[in-house]
Scaffold this motif. Sequence first.
Motif, PDB file in Angstrom:
ATOM      1  N   PRO A 155       0.808  -1.218   0.000  1.00  0.00           N
ATOM      2  CA  PRO A 155       0.000   0.000   0.000  1.00  0.00           C
ATOM      3  C   PRO A 155       0.845   1.273   0.000  1.00  0.00           C
ATOM      4  O   PRO A 155       0.349   2.333  -0.340  1.00  0.00           O
ATOM      5  N   GLN A 156       2.144   1.151   0.343  1.00  0.00           N
ATOM      6  CA  GLN A 156       2.998   2.336   0.350  1.00  0.00           C
ATOM      7  C   GLN A 156       3.178   2.907  -1.046  1.00  0.00           C
ATOM      8  O   GLN A 156       3.337   4.108  -1.210  1.00  0.00           O
ATOM      9  N   SER A 171      -1.986   6.250  -7.031  1.00  0.00           N
ATOM     10  CA  SER A 171      -3.398   6.605  -7.193  1.00  0.00           C
ATOM     11  C   SER A 171      -3.606   8.111  -7.071  1.00  0.00           C
ATOM     12  O   SER A 171      -4.449   8.675  -7.767  1.00  0.00           O
ATOM     13  N   LEU A 172      -2.832   8.772  -6.210  1.00  0.00           N
ATOM     14  CA  LEU A 172      -2.929  10.228  -6.093  1.00  0.00           C
ATOM     15  C   LEU A 172      -2.507  10.900  -7.397  1.00  0.00           C
ATOM     16  O   LEU A 172      -3.175  11.816  -7.883  1.00  0.00           O
ATOM     17  N   LEU A 219       0.942   2.204  -3.672  1.00  0.00           N
ATOM     18  CA  LEU A 219      -0.362   2.412  -4.305  1.00  0.00           C
ATOM     19  C   LEU A 219      -0.932   3.795  -4.027  1.00  0.00           C
ATOM     20  O   LEU A 219      -1.604   4.375  -4.881  1.00  0.00           O
ATOM     21  N   VAL A 220      -0.676   4.329  -2.863  1.00  0.00           N
ATOM     22  CA  VAL A 220      -1.220   5.644  -2.511  1.00  0.00           C
ATOM     23  C   VAL A 220      -0.632   6.745  -3.398  1.00  0.00           C
ATOM     24  O   VAL A 220      -1.387   7.524  -3.985  1.00  0.00           O
ATOM     25  N   PRO A 221       0.694   6.859  -3.559  1.00  0.00           N
ATOM     26  CA  PRO A 221       1.210   7.911  -4.450  1.00  0.00           C
ATOM     27  C   PRO A 221       0.791   7.716  -5.911  1.00  0.00           C
ATOM     28  O   PRO A 221       0.503   8.694  -6.612  1.00  0.00           O
TER      29      PRO A 221
END
Length: 115
Positions: free
Chosen positions: A3-4, A10-11, A6-8
């Motif tokens: 998830p580290q 997706s942002l 995936l967040v950037p």
Amino acid sequence: MGPQILVPISLFLMIFGIIYLIYSTRNRERLALIEKGVDASIFMKGKNNSTPIWKVLILNFAFLLIGSGIGIFIALLITTYTSLQDGAVYPSTIFTMAGIGLLVGFNKSKDLDKE
């Protein structure tokens, strides 16, 4: 992939999608107006005689800093001469005076447009 990462990703994809949607919609609207025979000068309306954005930003930033400074000073006076706690007085006074400063800056920037 954790998830580290995936967040950037997706942002970034979200920001790219929003910008793409804005530009593609604006382009379609302009093409539709041109097809109807509307003069292309309407796209430049309001850009000729408006105040430069840097003047408005500097004016609002100056009033924000002035309001924050006055808020700190008033909070210092309140905590010195009353028995109110620092934890509640400082943030509330600073935010209130900064908001008033931004409101004054907004009104002054409206006056800049009139000149």
